[in-house]
Design an enzyme around this catalytic site. Structure first.
Site, PDB file in Angstrom:
ATOM      1  N   ARG A 148      20.089  17.255 -33.264  1.00 26.42           N
ATOM      2  CA  ARG A 148      18.654  17.125 -32.996  1.00 26.42           C
ATOM      3  C   ARG A 148      18.308  15.729 -32.518  1.00 26.42           C
ATOM      4  O   ARG A 148      17.166  15.457 -32.204  1.00 26.42           O
ATOM      5  CB  ARG A 148      17.889  17.421 -34.270  1.00 26.42           C
ATOM      6  CG  ARG A 148      17.281  18.831 -34.287  1.00 26.42           C
ATOM      7  CD  ARG A 148      16.584  18.972 -35.591  1.00 26.42           C
ATOM      8  NE  ARG A 148      15.550  19.949 -35.644  1.00 26.42           N
ATOM      9  CZ  ARG A 148      15.711  21.172 -36.118  1.00 26.42           C
ATOM     10  NH1 ARG A 148      16.893  21.604 -36.466  1.00 26.42           N
ATOM     11  NH2 ARG A 148      14.684  21.983 -36.211  1.00 26.42           N
TER      12      ARG A 148
ATOM     13  N   ARG B  73       0.359  35.240 -33.157  1.00 28.39           N
ATOM     14  CA  ARG B  73       0.977  35.999 -34.247  1.00 28.39           C
ATOM     15  C   ARG B  73      -0.020  36.206 -35.393  1.00 28.39           C
ATOM     16  O   ARG B  73      -0.754  35.292 -35.767  1.00 28.39           O
ATOM     17  CB  ARG B  73       2.209  35.227 -34.739  1.00 28.39           C
ATOM     18  CG  ARG B  73       3.001  35.956 -35.762  1.00 28.39           C
ATOM     19  CD  ARG B  73       4.406  35.501 -35.814  1.00 28.39           C
ATOM     20  NE  ARG B  73       4.555  34.064 -36.072  1.00 28.39           N
ATOM     21  CZ  ARG B  73       5.733  33.454 -36.088  1.00 28.39           C
ATOM     22  NH1 ARG B  73       6.825  34.118 -35.843  1.00 28.39           N
ATOM     23  NH2 ARG B  73       5.810  32.164 -36.323  1.00 28.39           N
TER      24      ARG B  73
ATOM     25  N   ARG C 160      -0.455  32.505 -39.976  1.00 27.89           N
ATOM     26  CA  ARG C 160       0.397  31.661 -40.820  1.00 27.89           C
ATOM     27  C   ARG C 160       0.018  30.191 -40.614  1.00 27.89           C
ATOM     28  O   ARG C 160      -0.287  29.771 -39.498  1.00 27.89           O
ATOM     29  CB  ARG C 160       1.865  31.843 -40.405  1.00 27.89           C
ATOM     30  CG  ARG C 160       2.682  32.622 -41.395  1.00 27.89           C
ATOM     31  CD  ARG C 160       4.055  32.890 -40.876  1.00 27.89           C
ATOM     32  NE  ARG C 160       4.701  31.696 -40.332  1.00 27.89           N
ATOM     33  CZ  ARG C 160       5.930  31.701 -39.831  1.00 27.89           C
ATOM     34  NH1 ARG C 160       6.627  32.811 -39.805  1.00 27.89           N
ATOM     35  NH2 ARG C 160       6.462  30.611 -39.338  1.00 27.89           N
TER      36      ARG C 160
ATOM     37  N   ARG D 283       4.515  20.868 -33.645  1.00 26.99           N
ATOM     38  CA  ARG D 283       5.917  21.324 -33.650  1.00 26.99           C
ATOM     39  C   ARG D 283       6.524  21.170 -32.258  1.00 26.99           C
ATOM     40  O   ARG D 283       7.683  20.783 -32.102  1.00 26.99           O
ATOM     41  CB  ARG D 283       6.008  22.783 -34.107  1.00 26.99           C
ATOM     42  CG  ARG D 283       5.845  22.945 -35.614  1.00 26.99           C
ATOM     43  CD  ARG D 283       5.557  24.366 -36.004  1.00 26.99           C
ATOM     44  NE  ARG D 283       6.694  25.263 -35.824  1.00 26.99           N
ATOM     45  CZ  ARG D 283       6.589  26.594 -35.823  1.00 26.99           C
ATOM     46  NH1 ARG D 283       5.410  27.170 -35.977  1.00 26.99           N
ATOM     47  NH2 ARG D 283       7.646  27.342 -35.661  1.00 26.99           N
TER      48      ARG D 283
END
Ligand code: AMP
Length: 222
Positions: A92, A133, A165, A176
């Site tokens: 990463r 979502r 969520r 993110r």
């Protein structure tokens, strides 16, 4: 000695990377080394180490390189007598990437191939996918565009109200994406320069993405 084959998978949240990693693993009979899964496993075991990890994982921050590299090295040792492996969620950053290449070189000398697969997706589509979502307490998942609940925001299965969520909320999703880009962009350059980067359009259907990955891997005799 047969050359070992390694793949590194990159893809933003919502790219379906996990699904594709599974399919490639099954086809090529290569084990997956997923640092996220290994860390979650430690967390679930409730070991003292797992408890320390929890606070980092729950905040979505990166676990220190020294811990990650140790976990990867241990798992590489376990698979040393097989054909290779697929890395998911690792490396990463540049330090992890250097560690990976140094370790593989130490163990396998020049007797290995390594390629990176990037499942590419624009920020607009990532936002559309993740923020659309809707989930229900009962475990059902819907998507306003791709799998809409028939009756507005109500679960088809149990009639309860659907919700978003916490980590799918637009502000969080944007964060993110920012973290992903900050981590991944600098290390992608390395694979590009080495001509070892396979770029796949992540906007297609799962089955088509899968076919495209297999086709590209075939081209390089993977
Ligand atoms: P993932 O399932 O790959 O999104 O990983 C879940 C979480 O585990 C991340 O948000 C990080 O906290 C941690 N993690 C996974 N892989 C790494 C890595 N290579 N380096 C640092 N932290 C990681």
């Amino acid at each position: 000695m047969i050359k070992k084959n390694f793949l590194v998978f990159f893809g933003p949240p919502g790219s379906g990377k996990g699904t594709q990693v599974e399919k490639v693993s099954q086809k090529f009979k290569l084990p997956i080394i997923s640092t996220g899964n290994l860390l979650r496993h430690e967390q679930e075991e409730g070991t003292p180490f797992g408890k320390k990890l929890s606070s980092i994982l729950n905040r979505g921050e990166l676990v220190p390189d020294i811990i990650i590299n140790k976990i990867v090295a241990e798992n590489l040792e376990k698979i040393s007598n097989i054909k290779g492996a697929i890395f998911d969620g690792f490396p990463r950053n540049e330090k992890q990437q250097k560690f990976l290449l140094r370790t593989l070189k130490k163990v396998y000398k020049d007797n290995f191939n390594i390629y990176a697969v990037l499942i590419n997706l624009s920020e607009k589509i990532i936002l559309e996918r993740l923020t659309g979502r809707r989930v229900c307490e009962c475990g059902e998942t819907y998507h306003l565009l791709y799998n809409p609940p028939r009756n507005k925001n109500i679960c088809l299965k149990c009639d309860k109200k659907l919700f978003i969520r916490e980590d799918d909320k637009p502000v969080i999703v944007k964060n993110r994406i920012k973290i992903y880009q900050r981590e991944i962009v600098p290390i992608l350059k390395f694979w590009e320069n080495k001509s070892s980067l396979i770029i796949i359009n992540g906007k297609k259907k799962i089955s088509e993405i899968n076919r495209n990955i297999f086709r590209e891997l075939k081209k390089i005799n993977f």
